[in-house]
Scaffold this active site. Sequence first.
Site, PDB file in Angstrom:
ATOM      1  N   LEU A   1       6.855 -48.773 -26.315  1.00 54.56           N
ATOM      2  CA  LEU A   1       8.225 -48.069 -26.008  1.00 54.56           C
ATOM      3  C   LEU A   1       8.556 -47.008 -27.118  1.00 54.56           C
ATOM      4  O   LEU A   1       8.562 -47.575 -28.310  1.00 54.56           O
ATOM      5  CB  LEU A   1       9.508 -48.819 -25.651  1.00 54.56           C
ATOM      6  N   ASP A   2       8.635 -45.558 -27.006  1.00 50.57           N
ATOM      7  CA  ASP A   2       8.839 -44.902 -28.224  1.00 50.57           C
ATOM      8  C   ASP A   2      10.182 -45.313 -28.966  1.00 50.57           C
ATOM      9  O   ASP A   2      11.138 -45.929 -28.306  1.00 50.57           O
ATOM     10  CB  ASP A   2       9.084 -43.440 -27.977  1.00 50.57           C
ATOM     11  N   PRO A   3      10.400 -45.030 -30.289  1.00 46.98           N
ATOM     12  CA  PRO A   3      11.549 -45.273 -30.941  1.00 46.98           C
ATOM     13  C   PRO A   3      12.842 -44.738 -30.149  1.00 46.98           C
ATOM     14  O   PRO A   3      13.820 -45.317 -30.283  1.00 46.98           O
ATOM     15  CB  PRO A   3      11.388 -44.530 -32.305  1.00 46.98           C
TER      16      PRO A   3
END
Length: 424
Positions: free
Chosen positions: A88-90
């Site tokens: 998951l992206d930040p």
Amino acid sequence: MRGQTTRILNLMASDTKIYEGVFAINKPTSISSAQVLRDLQRHFNPSSLFAPWLEHARAKRTQESRFQRQRRREKGRIQVKLGHGGTLDPLATGVLITGVGSGTKALSRFLECTKSYEAVVLFGAATDTYDTEGKVVARAPYSHVTREAVEAALQKFRGKGMQRPPVFSALRVGGKRLYEYAREGGAIPEIKEREVDVLELELVEWMEPGTHGYKWPEREAEKVEKEAASKLMNMEEVEGISLKTPPPDEQPNTVVSDSPDLKRKREEGSVDETTDDAAKKLKSDTDTNTERTSTAPQPQLADSIPYQLPELASVSTPAPQPQIQPQPPAARLRMTVTSGFYVRSLCHDLGPAVKSLGIMAALVRTRQGDFELRKNVLEYDDLAKGEEVWGEKVKGMLEEWDEKENGGDRRSRSRSREREADIE
């Protein structure tokens, strides 16, 4: 050596349970998926729950040959083995599948399962990363974008189709970022589309301008990056899109300057300087307040009571009325998709579909496989509450995983751990 072998056999023959398998944690925003694993490891390593796992790993390490030890990458202290099943992206939050010990071998199956998301798309701009974490590469008009237009455009994205991954920022081809090819004057490599399947897609919330806190990034891309972006994203070919700066009434959080009538009077020399000075002061005060404004929704003052300073009540020419323009509209989407789907690309592609531009402003993975938020996912905040809180929850999820995968025969699996060589 004989004593060490006896130690392993005694551990395998004991009733000590070695907890491993797969569970899920709710990843917070602003940190990477890798950082979540490091945080988990920091709590798991000294815990009583995973003490048997670590003890068995240390015992097994002593049985390795010199050749095995030389091949081993991890030459430091032994830690609980962890991995995740889908980054998951930040910017994103939500379900992060996590494998412990031998459970890391099952993570690949979660890359192929369906996933559900809720995402917010913000109209009027495009960035190099397709989300609000990147730099603005283009802007476009957005006042014409309506809920009805977005709902109509979503139809083309449902079902099976082709999607191009985010191409401009993180992707490297031949060791270079794509905009570096443009800077050097060379041909930009083609990024192939891939087949995706959108099982469900709906608009669940429409946010009118000025009713939300989402905003464009403040960073602007450099000229060469913008030129490369226009080629890579094919934005120049989209009908109705202007890559120039939009008109003042479509620039969020800006104050409209003097009215045409005031400008005309100033040119004719008929403006009362007292009024003009007060108007400038009012505009300056408004500018200051605008700069201090947070991401909270901006009020729309078009229909509000006009500003009037007491000391100007007797002046015939009214002071200009500054108008704070609203932010662009945004939409919250809910979707269920198959493997390989990029939500950022959907938000990016939805912009041109409504003759504007779009970026992803928020993302929550609500479900992945059988793990779903508020049902069977560990809350990240539970880690700070201590093992007495997170320990029982993780233990329960690993036991449930073991029951489903192996019929709950934990003791048998524990005794065969050495032969299976699950711990590396």
